[in-house]
Design a protein around this motif. Structure first.
Motif: not given
Length: 210
Positions: A89-99, A191-199
């Motif tokens: 749930a927490m990972a989904r919220l983080v990813s959502f806000n960036l994307r 690629a940069a967005l995916a790296a930022r998302e994972a970080h």
């Protein structure tokens, strides 16, 4: 037009066209630079119709802001994090806000402009604060479930955590042009967005680790 007055399907469609046109015009030119004539032309209506639906230009700006916030919250709610395991749930919220920030530059543009006005228009809204109150409660519930399962620390503040989640995604994406120029790398690429998302996900989950 009274805000609570029922609208016919035709009137609702007209209102939606005006609002979509306003979002595009305001995002491109800001409040001062946007012209009501251009918004009306984009929407295929006359100015009298526009004023009947929304009132003055500043009222239309507020309506556009409210629509932008409501659209983000509607998508956030569809994540349905209450039924996900706490870490997911927490990972989904983080990813959502960036994307979401990356996919909606108009949202970034409107927020930047309103901050220049020190939220003078947003402070008039009753709708936007009401949208975000449930969000902190949802986050609080996820934190409580994670703490109960021994996955999360027990002293995380929901508001501070949400501000950090938004900042981790929003800052880099909203400033990707200047940051890309500074570091000589396209920070807007997938690629940069995916790296930022994972970080960002790793940082939040690392902070929450008990």
């Amino acid at each position: 037009m009274p805000p609570d007055a029922p609208l016919s399907p035709r009137a609702a469609a007209t209102r939606r066209r005006i609002l979509d046109a306003a979002l595009a015009e305001f995002a491109a030119k800001g409040l001062a630079g946007a012209r009501v004539d251009e918004i009306a032309a984009r929407a295929g209506v006359n100015k009298r119709m526009l004023y009947a639906h929304f009132g003055a230009k500043e009222d239309l700006w507020l309506a556009a802001l409210e629509a932008a916030y409501a659209a983000k919250r509607a998508e956030e709610e569809r994540l349905d994090v209450a039924h996900l395991p706490p870490r997911e749930a927490m990972a989904r919220l983080v990813s959502f806000n960036l994307r979401y920030t990356a996919a909606h530059p108009e949202f970034v543009a409107l927020l930047n402009e309103e901050n220049l006005h020190r939220a003078a228009h947003l402070r008039r809204s009753r709708d936007v604060p009401a949208l975000y109150s449930p969000l902190t409660e949802t986050l609080r519930a996820v934190l409580a479930r994670g703490a109960a399962e021994g996955l999360f620390r027990t002293d995380a503040d929901p508001l501070q955590l949400y501000l950090s989640i938004v900042a981790l995604g929003h800052f880099t994406v909203a400033n990707r042009h200047t940051l890309s120029a500074l570091f000589g790398e396209d920070l807007g690429s997938e690629a940069a967005l995916a790296a930022r998302e994972a970080h960002a996900v790793a940082m939040v989950l690392g902070y929450l680790r008990p």
